[in-house]
Design an enzyme around this catalytic site. Structure first.
Site: not given
Ligand code: DX5
Ligand code: ZN
Length: 222
Positions: A35, A177
Site C-alpha cells: 500500500d 481489499d
C-alpha cells in the site's frame, strides 16, 4: 481460477519487514500487497516508494501487488521500478481524465494494470477501461487505514463487478481489499473475488502462527 492470497505488508511487523517478506515467500504465497499512500488522496502515509522498489530484491516466488492511493500515481512509477510481473492498482477517483494514459503507462512498463474503486464509486464507471486493464480492485473499506470495518453493501458490490468483468471477457481478476476476515472471506469468494488482501482482519491478527494462518486462509479462499 483458484483464489489467491495477497498479504498486506503495511499490517506486518514494521521492524522486521525483510524477515516477514522472506517467510511469506518461502510459504509460496502468490502476491505481497504493498500500500502506497500520499497523505492527500487518503489522510495517511504508509510504505514509501523506495521501500516498494527495494522489496523486489528479496522476492523469489511472490509478485508485487502495488496499491497506489495517491493523486497522479504515475509520478511514482519510476521510483517504484514498476515492471514485469507487478500488479499496479490506481484509483479511478485519483486519476481525473488521465486514467487511460496512466493505464497505458503501466502496460508499457510490462506490468498488469488494475483500476481500484472506493466504496462510494459505482462499478459502471469502469466500463470505458475494461478492455485496457487486467482486473479491478474493489475496496470493501474506506481506503487509508488497516483495521477498518467492512462497508455496507460490499458483497453486492463484488457481485456487480464480477458480472461486469465476466460480461467483457474471461480471466479478468477481481481483487478484494479491506476487512478480508476469517468469517467473511468465503462469502467474498462466493461473490466473485479472486485475489484477497489479507491484513489485520486475518493473517496479522495478534498471536497467530503465520504458516498456519496462511494455510488456513488459502483453504478458505481456494
Ligand atoms: C487499506 C489498505 C488495505 C489494508 C487492509 O486502505 O488498502 O490493504 O491494509 O487491511 P485490513 O485487513 O486491516 O482491512
Ligand atoms: Zn490496499
Amino acid at each position: 481460477m483458484r483464489g489467491m492470497l495477497s498479504p498486506s505488508l503495511m499490517c506486518a511487523d514494521a521492524l522486521n519487514l525483510q524477515s516477514e517478506l522472506e517467510a511469506l515467500d518461502r510459504l509460496g504465497v502468490d502476491y505481497i500487497h504493498l500500500d502506497f499512500m500520499d497523505n492527500k488522496f487518503v489522510p495517511n502515509i504508509t510504505l514509501d516508494a523506495e521501500l516498494i522498489r527495494a522489496v523486489k530484491r528479496v522476492l523469489v516466488n511472490m509478485k508485487r501487488d502495488i496499491h497506489i492511493m495517491a493523486i497522479e500515481p504515475e509520478q511514482y512509477f519510476d521510483r517504484m521500478e514498476i515492471g514485469q510481473g507487478d500488479i499496479v492498482s490506481v484509483h479511478f477517483e485519483a486519476c481525473g481524465g488521465r486514467l487511460h494514459e496512466v493505464i497505458a503507462d503501466i502496460r508499457q512498463r510490462g506490468a498488469s494494470p488494475f483500476v481500484a474503486i472506493s466504496p462510494d464509486t459505482e462499478p459502471e464507471v469502469l466500463a470505458d477501461y475494461l478492455d485496457e486493464i487486467d482486473g479491478v480492485l474493489v475496496m470493501t473499506v474506506y481506503p487509508g487505514f488497516a483495521g477498518r470495518p467492512i462497508v455496507e453493501g460490499s458483497f453486492d458490490k463484488i457481485r456487480a463487478v464480477r458480472a461486469l468483468l465476466d460480461s467483457r471477457r474471461e480471466g479478468m481478476l477481481l481483487e478484494v481489499d479491506g476487512h478480508v476476515s476469517w468469517d467473511l472471506c468465503q462469502t467474498m469468494r462466493e461473490c466473485g473475488g479472486d485475489l484477497f488482501v489479507a491484513g489485520s482482519s486475518s493473517l496479522y491478527q495478534r498471536g497467530l502462527d503465520l504458516a498456519e494462518a496462511v494455510e488456513r486462509m488459502s483453504e478458505l479462499i481456494a
